[in-house]
Write a protein that holds these residues in place. Structure first.
Motif, PDB file in Angstrom:
ATOM      1  N   SER A 152       6.101  -7.240   1.311  1.00 22.82           N
ATOM      2  CA  SER A 152       6.620  -8.604   1.426  1.00 22.82           C
ATOM      3  C   SER A 152       6.892  -9.264   0.082  1.00 22.82           C
ATOM      4  O   SER A 152       7.414 -10.370   0.022  1.00 22.82           O
ATOM      5  CB  SER A 152       5.638  -9.474   2.222  1.00 22.82           C
ATOM      6  N   ILE A 153       6.532  -8.576  -1.002  1.00 25.57           N
ATOM      7  CA  ILE A 153       6.771  -9.126  -2.339  1.00 25.57           C
ATOM      8  C   ILE A 153       7.444  -8.062  -3.203  1.00 25.57           C
ATOM      9  O   ILE A 153       7.273  -6.862  -2.982  1.00 25.57           O
ATOM     10  CB  ILE A 153       5.460  -9.593  -3.006  1.00 25.57           C
ATOM     11  N   PRO A 154       8.220  -8.484  -4.204  1.00 27.42           N
ATOM     12  CA  PRO A 154       8.922  -7.512  -5.049  1.00 27.42           C
ATOM     13  C   PRO A 154       7.970  -6.838  -6.035  1.00 27.42           C
ATOM     14  O   PRO A 154       6.882  -7.336  -6.307  1.00 27.42           O
ATOM     15  CB  PRO A 154       9.955  -8.362  -5.779  1.00 27.42           C
ATOM     16  N   THR A 155       8.405  -5.717  -6.552  1.00 18.66           N
ATOM     17  CA  THR A 155       7.642  -5.040  -7.595  1.00 18.66           C
ATOM     18  C   THR A 155       8.553  -4.779  -8.781  1.00 18.66           C
ATOM     19  O   THR A 155       9.746  -4.482  -8.615  1.00 18.66           O
ATOM     20  CB  THR A 155       7.061  -3.705  -7.098  1.00 18.66           C
ATOM     21  N   ALA A 156       8.000  -4.878  -9.968  1.00 14.69           N
ATOM     22  CA  ALA A 156       8.772  -4.577 -11.173  1.00 14.69           C
ATOM     23  C   ALA A 156       8.865  -3.073 -11.404  1.00 14.69           C
ATOM     24  O   ALA A 156       9.748  -2.594 -12.113  1.00 14.69           O
ATOM     25  CB  ALA A 156       8.126  -5.251 -12.389  1.00 14.69           C
ATOM     26  N   ASP A 157       7.952  -2.325 -10.775  1.00 13.98           N
ATOM     27  CA  ASP A 157       7.901  -0.865 -10.974  1.00 13.98           C
ATOM     28  C   ASP A 157       8.679  -0.178  -9.855  1.00 13.98           C
ATOM     29  O   ASP A 157       8.095   0.387  -8.933  1.00 13.98           O
ATOM     30  CB  ASP A 157       6.442  -0.404 -11.003  1.00 13.98           C
ATOM     31  N   LEU A 158       9.987  -0.209  -9.941  1.00 13.82           N
ATOM     32  CA  LEU A 158      10.804   0.395  -8.888  1.00 13.82           C
ATOM     33  C   LEU A 158      10.682   1.918  -8.881  1.00 13.82           C
ATOM     34  O   LEU A 158      10.794   2.545  -7.832  1.00 13.82           O
ATOM     35  CB  LEU A 158      12.274  -0.026  -9.068  1.00 13.82           C
ATOM     36  N   ALA A 159      10.442   2.515 -10.028  1.00 12.38           N
ATOM     37  CA  ALA A 159      10.245   3.964 -10.077  1.00 12.38           C
ATOM     38  C   ALA A 159       8.934   4.343  -9.389  1.00 12.38           C
ATOM     39  O   ALA A 159       8.876   5.281  -8.597  1.00 12.38           O
ATOM     40  CB  ALA A 159      10.240   4.450 -11.525  1.00 12.38           C
ATOM     41  N   GLY A 160       7.871   3.570  -9.664  1.00 15.04           N
ATOM     42  CA  GLY A 160       6.579   3.840  -9.044  1.00 15.04           C
ATOM     43  C   GLY A 160       6.606   3.669  -7.546  1.00 15.04           C
ATOM     44  O   GLY A 160       5.825   4.286  -6.817  1.00 15.04           O
ATOM     45  N   LEU A 161       7.514   2.832  -7.068  1.00 17.27           N
ATOM     46  CA  LEU A 161       7.630   2.590  -5.631  1.00 17.27           C
ATOM     47  C   LEU A 161       8.003   3.865  -4.876  1.00 17.27           C
ATOM     48  O   LEU A 161       7.747   3.974  -3.680  1.00 17.27           O
ATOM     49  CB  LEU A 161       8.682   1.503  -5.388  1.00 17.27           C
ATOM     50  N   MET A 162       8.590   4.834  -5.583  1.00 16.51           N
ATOM     51  CA  MET A 162       9.023   6.084  -4.952  1.00 16.51           C
ATOM     52  C   MET A 162       8.031   7.220  -5.134  1.00 16.51           C
ATOM     53  O   MET A 162       8.330   8.371  -4.800  1.00 16.51           O
ATOM     54  CB  MET A 162      10.389   6.489  -5.519  1.00 16.51           C
ATOM     55  N   THR A 163       6.849   6.924  -5.653  1.00 18.63           N
ATOM     56  CA  THR A 163       5.865   7.979  -5.922  1.00 18.63           C
ATOM     57  C   THR A 163       5.571   8.831  -4.699  1.00 18.63           C
ATOM     58  O   THR A 163       5.583  10.070  -4.751  1.00 18.63           O
ATOM     59  CB  THR A 163       4.551   7.360  -6.439  1.00 18.63           C
ATOM     60  N   GLU A 164       5.298   8.190  -3.580  1.00 16.95           N
ATOM     61  CA  GLU A 164       4.954   8.942  -2.376  1.00 16.95           C
ATOM     62  C   GLU A 164       6.116   9.791  -1.881  1.00 16.95           C
ATOM     63  O   GLU A 164       5.925  10.922  -1.413  1.00 16.95           O
ATOM     64  CB  GLU A 164       4.482   7.983  -1.274  1.00 16.95           C
ATOM     65  N   MET A 165       7.326   9.253  -1.967  1.00 18.96           N
ATOM     66  CA  MET A 165       8.496  10.025  -1.568  1.00 18.96           C
ATOM     67  C   MET A 165       8.670  11.260  -2.456  1.00 18.96           C
ATOM     68  O   MET A 165       8.927  12.365  -1.978  1.00 18.96           O
ATOM     69  CB  MET A 165       9.758   9.154  -1.635  1.00 18.96           C
ATOM     70  N   ASN A 166       8.509  11.077  -3.754  1.00 19.41           N
ATOM     71  CA  ASN A 166       8.696  12.179  -4.694  1.00 19.41           C
ATOM     72  C   ASN A 166       7.675  13.295  -4.490  1.00 19.41           C
ATOM     73  O   ASN A 166       7.997  14.480  -4.626  1.00 19.41           O
ATOM     74  CB  ASN A 166       8.607  11.662  -6.136  1.00 19.41           C
TER      75      ASN A 166
END
Length: 270
Positions: free
Chosen positions: A95-109
């Motif tokens: 529900s809130i933005p994150t500055a770490d957009l790369a880290g947001l994909m950690t689980e997918m990667n």
């Protein structure tokens, strides 16, 4: 699935579910190789189980996967089982933005990319040896736990990927199996174990239930409560989704917790 006389590679085999399977497969007389990120942990496991082969490797790194494949094919030419088990789970507040957009994909990667890359890197030797691919998915592929939304999405992706892989390999003589555990007591689920009404099994119980299904020739294995969740998803999806949300809501990181970095504290199997 034949359970003896195999040469097996298990990713994320240094702890939890992966280690439980590795110990059991070793006990049955198979040659077992486990990978993990932490060399110190692998050294401890090797000391406890001298017959177990351990190799440091991270499924998040394509270069390490390539090096692992080259080494294993050279040292273990009879490899005929790949268990894609390594994974990471993060509690997320969407529900809130994150500055770490790369880290947001950690689980997918890791959870999706790691499985896809590992499977591709080893598909030639598995095909040559008429082997088996075992993908560790989750009952959460059917019914998501909203406090770990991306993790659940990765397991749904693995469910879909595994079905397609099974079709494409059916004429190649390669078995493709999906194990969809319920909640299991590991380091990765310490917080979730506090949820009201959540029943958890230990890794050894999961192994026992899974091996029973493997012996029976099952290709999609839903041990314990996982089968009930899949059934409820078909029978009353709104009800079961709401029940999991009630249990999971307390674990969604608050804004203050995110400010301290809790979003990026992964629980990693392997």
């Amino acid at each position: 699935m034949k359970l003896i006389g195999r040469t097996m590679l298990i990713t994320g085999g240094s702890a939890g579910i992966g280690l439980a399977f590795a110990r059991k497969f070793l006990e049955l007389g198979n040659e077992v190789i486990v990978t993990g990120r932490r060399q110190a942990v692998l050294d401890e496991i090797k000391a406890q189980h001298p017959k177990l082969h351990t190799i440091q490797s991270d499924v998040a790194d394509p270069e390490q996967i390539g090096a692992l494949a080259s080494r294993v094919k050279a040292e273990f030419p009879t490899l005929d089982v790949l268990m894609n088990n390594a994974g990471v789970m993060l509690y997320q507040n969407l529900s809130i933005p994150t500055a770490d957009l790369a880290g947001l994909m950690t689980e997918m990667n890791i959870n999706v990319g790691g499985v896809i890359r590992m499977t591709s890197a080893f598909i030639d030797i598995l095909t040559a040896n008429k082997g088996t691919v075992i993908n560790m998915s989750s009952a959460l592929a059917f019914v998501p736990s909203p406090c770990t939304p991306i993790y659940c999405a990765t397991k749904a992706a693995i469910h879909s990927f595994t079905q397609s892989l099974r079709f494409q390999l059916e004429d190649a003589g390669v078995e493709v199996i999906e194990v969809m555990p319920p909640a299991v007591k590991t380091e990765m689920t310490t917080e979730l174990s506090k949820a009201d009404g959540l029943t958890m099994i230990d890794p050894d119980e999961l192994v026992t239930l899974t091996l029973k299904s493997l012996k029976a020739g099952a290709r999609e294995i839903r041990p314990g409560q996982a089968n009930a969740l899949a059934f409820m998803r078909r029978l009353a999806p709104d009800f079961i989704n709401r029940q999991l949300w009630k249990s999971a809501k307390q674990f969604v990181p608050a804004r203050a917790a995110l400010a301290t970095g809790r979003r990026d504290d992964p629980q990693y199997s392997g």
